[in-house]
Each structure stands twice: as structure tokens, then as C-alpha cells.
Design an enzyme around this catalytic site. Sequence first.
Site, PDB file in Angstrom:
ATOM      1  CG  HIS A 179      48.375  15.456  42.007  1.00 25.52           C
ATOM      2  ND1 HIS A 179      48.280  16.883  41.516  1.00 25.52           N
ATOM      3  CD2 HIS A 179      48.403  14.494  41.110  1.00 25.52           C
ATOM      4  CE1 HIS A 179      48.001  16.586  40.090  1.00 25.52           C
ATOM      5  NE2 HIS A 179      47.947  15.279  39.807  1.00 25.52           N
ATOM      6  CG  HIS A 181      46.707  17.625  36.123  1.00 23.75           C
ATOM      7  ND1 HIS A 181      45.539  17.660  36.673  1.00 23.75           N
ATOM      8  CD2 HIS A 181      47.407  16.475  36.356  1.00 23.75           C
ATOM      9  CE1 HIS A 181      45.175  16.394  37.166  1.00 23.75           C
ATOM     10  NE2 HIS A 181      46.315  15.743  36.970  1.00 23.75           N
TER      11      HIS A 181
END
Lengths: 331, 331, 210, 210
Positions: free
Chosen positions: B57, B219
Site C-alpha cells: 500500500h 488488496h
Amino acid sequence: MKKILNDVEAVVDEMLEGMVAAHPDRLRRLKGTTVLVRKEAPVNGKVGIVSGGGSGHEPAHGGFVGEGMLDAAVAGEVFTSPTPDQIYEAIKAVHGGKGVLLIIKNYTGDVMNFEMAAEMAEIDGIKVRQVIVNDDVAVEDSSFTSGRRGIAGTVLVHKIAGALAANGASLEQVESVANKVIQNVKSMGMSLTPCTVPASGKPGFQLAENEIEIGTGIHGEPGVERTKILTAKELAEVLFQKVNNDLNLQEREEVAILVNGLGATPLMELYVLHYNLKALLDKKKLQVVDTIVGEWMTSLEMSGVSITILRLDDQLKTLLKQEADTVAFKR
Amino acid sequence: MKKILNDVEAVVDEMLEGMVAAHPDRLRRLKGTTVLVRKEAPVNGKVGIVSGGGSGHEPAHGGFVGEGMLDAAVAGEVFTSPTPDQIYEAIKAVHGGKGVLLIIKNYTGDVMNFEMAAEMAEIDGIKVRQVIVNDDVAVEDSSFTSGRRGIAGTVLVHKIAGALAANGASLEQVESVANKVIQNVKSMGMSLTPCTVPASGKPGFQLAENEIEIGTGIHGEPGVERTKILTAKELAEVLFQKVNNDLNLQEREEVAILVNGLGATPLMELYVLHYNLKALLDKKKLQVVDTIVGEWMTSLEMSGVSITILRLDDQLKTLLKQEADTVAFKR
Amino acid sequence: MEVKNVNTIEVKWWIKKFQEKISSEKSYLTDLDQAIGDGDHGHNMARGTAEAVKVLEAKTFTCPGNVLKAVAMTFISKIGGASGPLYGSAFLKISQTLGIEETIKDALFISALREGEKALRQRGKAVLGEKTMIDVWSPVVAELEKANSLNHEKMRATAESCMKATEILEAKKGRAAYLGKRSVGHIDAGAYSSYLLFLSLAETLAKRGE
Amino acid sequence: MEVKNVNTIEVKWWIKKFQEKISSEKSYLTDLDQAIGDGDHGHNMARGTAEAVKVLEAKTFTCPGNVLKAVAMTFISKIGGASGPLYGSAFLKISQTLGIEETIKDALFISALREGEKALRQRGKAVLGEKTMIDVWSPVVAELEKANSLNHEKMRATAESCMKATEILEAKKGRAAYLGKRSVGHIDAGAYSSYLLFLSLAETLAKRGE
Ligand SMILES: Nc1ncnc2c1ncn2[C@@H]1O[C@H](COP(=O)(O)OP(=O)(O)O)[C@@H](O)[C@H]1O
Ligand SMILES: Nc1ncnc2c1ncn2[C@@H]1O[C@H](COP(=O)(O)OP(=O)(O)O)[C@@H](O)[C@H]1O
Ligand SMILES: [Mg+2]
Ligand SMILES: [Mg+2]
Ligand SMILES: [Mg+2]
Ligand SMILES: [Mg+2]
């Protein structure tokens, strides 16, 4: 082609409007042009700094407009140099009485369009100087060709020339420090995937799943060599060697490093590459004074990376570290 | 799979080393862990703030470690929550006597692992509080499920809680302002392409050339709805409507906007989207006090975007604008 | 031999034809520029010529020189890239050479084309054989000079063969130069658009006196 | 009926078998988790079980409880994600219940599994039917309680059928819950790894006394 846009013809216009809408306290668009200027332009008694080029390299160049970097950025169509009339408007808007420096990336189109704009501004009595960034060592330097391209190293020229201009230096001094950076900054890039110019709708080249291009520029054009995929370690070696062949760095020299993503490469991978690059810098016993990792000079959604090394002296070091406050680059 | 890496197993480790190598003046890695802490941690008399989660991320979360935001970021494997022992080390390293706040994104794994770490730290007598960010309105909120995910809005929780902690507030005060942000921040994302976890080597889902996913998380998981590709204008409408259904914003309310790229989306397209979003905000007569456009909470090389809206009051506004100095986020 | 002139209407036809050909070959131009450049030449030229046609339709012009001056200014401000300043500078010089004559004799038109070709070389600093539009402009103008008339058949034939001949050249100027030897085997995009320019002129001239 | 015990060697076999099965089905587990989750379950479990086997090989253990405590600690610190705390908490509770007995009677082992199953429910706050690993653990333990022995055939059959039954469920917990109805039609990854866990135990038990 999958992109977030409405009309391919309007993409640059909507992007510029989006930037101004997001940062109205910093940026303003010159009416009827593709020019973004600092809110407070022209700054009296300061050399004005103008850069620009085709769009698709965001945050370059509009993201670097602000205190301590650019006074204006001129946006062309995607990957197409802006036209002289637009550049001319930018020059006029940032001229604060001390003249204007144009920071140009070495592409035939950019050089010619900025040159024509400079000619127009000089007719108005505005003192204009031009510097041409050609940091890309992928291309052989030769007086028989148009020479090397300007790529990510341009950002360091913006930063350092912008800092000196902010300190109130003269046009000649700012031009001269910009040229000093240009002589000491070298870059080399590679890509894993091509990118697609909205108006064309198809990728600029094709690469097999196990192929990469070494020496890609920032315009979706093919690189200078195609090879099988390399590890991060091998990649760091290839890129560093090529840059260092040119810079010929000596032990204990001070340098700044810029690891630049081309658009779609995760920051994770940029840091992995930097880890492998740093090992090579350490082996050479170089003093890394400043490291900048991120996306600064992109090529739409191309996946790939370039590394840039700038050989520093005390002046460059101080100016590089000096405060800057733009949308995309802050210190 | 084409990525810049050496060994898929070493990617998180090399990334963390790369971050520390690039920013040694700001970051330090706790030996033998996947924890990055502020160089000067623990800061005495300041509430420590710890966040983290799976890697992939970036710049979240390591990029937000620094003055005015996080004291430590704990990195798990790619898209996998870090383990309690790592989080526990982070808590101990940043505890400056005033307790530690954990900012957790609402995923079963994150919640359980942070919870176990908190239990461990409390045995040591460290006062620990947890806040759980669940800004993603794509998912129906329900007490029968694990509820909404935490996505890009988390960055604003880091920013505001970090600012209050920097001002010397107590753990309870910092926890309470973090919860205030959480109650008032909502996000919604979409993606144009999937992403590939290095260790798996294949994309998380498949999308046809004219398909997009609405309501994607961060994700690489599929979204909540698949539709044909939309224009930037339609996209802005879909995302804004969904967020506003939840926030129910009234005329003249003050808000902050975060337009977040998921990894591979050019900044150009983020600004195009923002241009279209701003038109809707203006139509609603909202007062946009702060706009942040860029890549803050990514999903590897996923192409896509999320929008986040935070309803402000005077306290949140002041804290949001307050100085911050981290690798990735500066004010 | 009957003396022919080129008039205002004819230069407008020329530019209109050029615009049509560019528009219908836009994606081929893109392909050519994508192979060894950056893929924008088709769009640059389409945008520029469409704007030029708009300007020509909106105003009235009293002489070919003024038509081509308007074209030049439009090319400069609307094409961008490398081809904008190049075509722009060439047309500016052509229009200056034509001056305010209302009907242009072949000899004047040929010398105007020569001045345009020189401006192009000056602006781009390229010489013959470097795989650029020069490789079409220079031989076409030389051929017309040799013929001492605006012979449309020779114009078309020379433009076409020289455009095709750029395929085997290694680029030394423009973006294709970055590719070195990999630039061999592709026709130069600017040479192709220049071929379309002279083809349009040849077709215009062929209709004279019909 | 002959009374059988579970000893230290057997629990080590169990874990070793589990690791082997996870390792050979790693990419299937990834596929299951990719379909309705984030695709890391195979890697998480492979990493965790490989580490556990390493730990078991490196040390000597005097009782099953200590073996499984080491396994629990390794799972907690090496798996991560949702499954790390879940398997970790379950195994920690199992090991605590087994205490320091060197040979474990079936009844104790069954009640240890029940305690593990409870810890799992407590940690994950999921109940039966929410398409998680609970959907394998709960019925398997219940079946053993009913049989009042570690019946390896029933264990295997129940684990397998309950794992397969997760396919038609709509997920209410874990990442798959975000997909709502789109989660139907896929086997839950954690249910599959739990099936492998009980399959490994069943195979270990089947060898007892051979
Ligand atoms: N220095 C030069 N002199 C003459 N023509 C040139 C030169 N550089 C480029 N060209 C011509 O310009 C064409 C490319 O134009 P275009 O694609 O519009 O601009 P850009 O290269 O900036 O993208 C090339 O195909 C070539 O014919
Ligand atoms: N609340 C819960 N209770 C029980 N099991 C759960 C819960 N949430 C998730 N699981 C199980 O965990 C599995 C996913 O594990 P894993 O992929 O390793 O973690 P993550 O979801 O964090 O990526 C799911 O397939 C499901 O069986
Ligand atoms: Mg171009
Ligand atoms: Mg996970
Ligand atoms: Mg081009
Ligand atoms: Mg998972």
C-alpha cells in the site's frame, strides 16, 4: 484502452482545470491557455522560471510550480511539445523585471517551440535565457544527432535553479547554475510495459511477458535495447554502470540520487531498486547527501524506472536542500 | 508477472531497507523486525502512534512515519496483516510515557493481530488504545458481518491524530479525535485493472477490456460490482453519490477531499477525475477547505482510484492543516 | 508552353486536400510515428490542418500569400511537437516569398517552396538523408527547379519515391534518432505527411485549367 | 475397545503432514483465496507451517502440549493475516488444555480440540455458517464428541464434506464477506486448510498401533 477520462481531446484541459480546482491557493491558469502559473506571478525582482513540455509526465511540470521551483509550466498535448504562443504567454506572465529562464528538455520539438517563443518575447524586450537538459545517457551523445534527451534529471534543474532564483540572483547566475546542474546530472531509464497515449488508444510498443526495454525515454517510445527481464540487482547494476560511465564518480564524492517511477511502478519496487542501487553507491564509497524516491517525471501509465545521479558541490547541495513549496515537491 | 525485485520472499525486507537507505535522517528500522520508526522515537511526553498492515500500500504506512503523523509503521507480508510480535515491538519502541494509539484498518486479520499485540503491551503496563478505520462505503455496514473496510481515509486519521499527538494531547484526547475523524470520513473506490501479489504471480481477478470493478478494496480483491467502463464524469457521480449517501452533506458544510490513486493510474487521470468531482461538490455548494490528490494508499500496480470525503469542524480543519513532515506527506 | 498561375482558390484547395488526406491517413501516420517515435504525428497534423481549414473558411483572402500566412500561423500555434515549428516556419517563409501577388507564376511558386525548404532546414538543423521531412522537401523542390515548372507528375512521383526511400535510412534527427539502427525499416512519419502535402499540391495543380 | 493414546511423536507427525499437504496444495489455496479473498492464504499457511516444522525439528519436546505450544507461537508470529491469530489462538488453547501429559487419552484430546474451537470462535467472532474455518472445526469436533473417540474415518469424512459445503454459503465474515452474494460458489480457503489439518490428524491417527 482503459482510462479515467471523458473525451480524449479534452484530457489536458480537464487535467489543468482539475489541478487548479484542487490547488486554488497555489496555482492559477492563464485564461485561454494551457499555462499554469504561481498564484502570485509575476514575482517582482525575481527571475521567472518557465518549463513545460508535452503532457503525460505529471507531476511534471505543473506540480513543480510554486515557491522555490517554477513560476510557470506550459502543457502541450499528451507527449507533444506546447506551441510557441502558449510559451510566450507564460514568459510574459512571470516576467518580474529580471528576465526569464526557460528550462527545456532536449527534444527537437521542445527546443524549436521554446526557441520561437523566446524570439517572440525578446521582441517585447523581455530578457530570456534558455537551458537545455540532456541527462539521458541511454542515447549516445553526438554532434551529428539531436543529442541526448532530457528526462527525470530535469526536476533537479528546476529545484536548484528555482532555489537560486528565489534568493534573488540575476538571470545570468540562474542560467549558469542551471547549466552546472545539467553538466553534472545523468539519468538512465528502463521500462517493463509500454503506455498508451489517449488520443491514439494503443500502446506505443509491445513487450513480451519476459522482456523489458532498457533506455526508454518518457514518451512511450521504444528504448534503445530490448532484453529479457532482469532482477532488481542486475537492473541497478546496468543503470548505475551506464550513468557512472558518464559521470565517472570518484570515491567520497557527494551526490544526490533520484529514483523515479515512470507511472505504474509501485513505490515498493522503487525502494527495492534503491536498496540494490545503494549497495553499489556504498561500494564506490560515494557520499549520498540526498535521496529522492517517487514519481516525478512519468510517462503516463508506463511501468518502469529511471535513476538519476547528480554530482554535487557546496553550492548545488545548499540549493538542493533549500526550502521549496510546490504541489508535488516540498522541502 | 513483471516486477522489479530479486526474490519474492525478500521483497518486503528489501523495500524496508531501501526506505531506510533513502531516508536515514528520518527513519530507522527496529532490528530484526519489519517496523519502521521515527529516527527520534520514542518522543518523550508524546502519545505514540502506531499503524501498519500488509505491505503493498506504499507510501502507506512507512511513508507517513515522521513529525506530525506516525511514530511507527509495522509492515506485514504483501497484503497480509503483520503479526502481533512485530506490532508489540513497535508499541514498545514508541512509548514515550503517555501511551500508544493503534490506528487499525478494519480487516479481520489486522484487528486480531493488533488486538493481540495490545494485550501483550498491556501486560507490560503500557497504556494502549485502538481505533478502527472503516471508511469504505462500498461495503454494507452491518453488525452481522465484519463491517466496512478501512481504505484511503486512514491517511486522514493518521494526519489528524498525529497532529493532536504532536501538540502534546493525552491518549484519550488523541483517541477521541481519531474516532471523530473515523465517524466523518467516507471513501469509495474502483479499479480498471487488477494487481499481482509477487508471491502469487498472478493477478487477483480478471477484467475484460471494457469492464471495471466498482467498490474495490486495496488488496487486489474483486470489487462489489462489475460494470462496463464509465466516463470520468459518470465515475465521479457514482463514487460521490455513494459517499454522500452516507455522509449526507449539507450546503456550505466544510469538507476535505482526498483523491487517491491505487498505484498505476496516472496523476493526469486523477486530476481529470477531480475536475469532474469538483463540479459535483460545487453543485452541492460544499466548502472544500483542503484537497489532496495523489497516491497515498495503493494496491500495488492496480489501476484505479478512490475518493474520500471528510466532514470538517474547526478542530479537524486546524489539525489537518497543521505542519507535518514525513517522507511521503508534508505540509 | 502555356503560362499558368496559381491563385487564391487553388492554394485553398491545396490546404483543404492536405487536410483531407491527413485526416484519412491519421492512424497510419500514428502507426509510423509509434514505430520509431512517440505516436502523435497523426494527431498533431490532423489538429493543425483542421484548424487551418477552419481559419481559411472563416475569412476571405485576397492573395495566396495571405492564405499561406494564415496557414503558417495556425500550424505554429496548433500543431506543436517537432512538426509544428517545422511546417509553420516553412509556410511562413513561403507566404513571405509570395508576398501579395494575386496570381503566382510557377517560377515564383518554386522559389517560394525553396525558401520554405531552407527555413525548414534552418529551424530543424537537419540535412538530407537524416530520415526527416527534409528527405521529401529537398528533392521535390530540386526536381521542380530542374523542370522549371510546377510539373505535377514529377512532383507526385518524386515525393512518393523519396518518402518510400526513408524506410532504409537510419534516423539522425528527431525522436527516431534515439533508436539508432532500430530506426531502419520504417518510413519516417514526417516524410509521409510531407508526401501528402506535395501529393495534395500535385492534385491541385493537375486540375488547373480543367 | 482398546484404549489408545496420542503421544509426542504423533503430534509431530500431525504437524509435519499438515505442512506437507499445505505445501503441495499451496497454489490451490491461493486460487481459493484469490477468488473471494486476497490470495495470500496459501503463502501464509505455507510460511507458518514450514517455520513450525523447523522449530519442531530443532528442539526436543517432552509432551504433545509443548509441541503444540511451540506450533501455536510459531503460527502467531509467522502466519499473519486472519489465519495467523486464528490458528495461533486455537493451538495455544489446545496446548494449554493438553498440559504436560505425555500420552493423551482420546477424551482429553477431544476436549482440547473443543477448547481450540472455542478460542477460534472467540478470536474471530464468527459463528457456524458464515463461510469460515469454523464451518470445518465445529462439526468435526462435534462429531468426535459424539463418537467419544478420535475416530479417524469420521474425522476425515466430516472435515471433507463440511469443507465442500462452504461452497454454497454466502460469506459473512472475513474478506469474502465484502463480496456478498458473489462469494457463493467458491470453497472457503480457511475451511480448506482446516480440512487439510484434520485430514493430517486423521492420517496420523490411522497409523496408530500399526
Ligand atoms: N530536426 C528535424 N528536422 C526536420 N524534420 C524533423 C526534425 N525532427 C523531427 N522531424 C520530423 O518531424 C516528424 C515528427 O513530428 P511529430 O511527431 O509531430 O513531432 P515529435 O517528434 O515532437 O513528436 C519526424 O517524423 C520528422 O520527419
Ligand atoms: N472472523 C473469522 N472467523 C473465523 N475464520 C475467519 C474469520 N475471518 C477470516 N477467517 C478465515 O481466514 C481465512 C483467510 O485467511 P488468510 O487469507 O490467511 O487471511 P486474510 O483474510 O487476512 O488474507 C478465510 O478463508 C476464513 O476461513
Ligand atoms: Mg511528440
Ligand atoms: Mg491477507
Ligand atoms: Mg511524434
Ligand atoms: Mg487472504
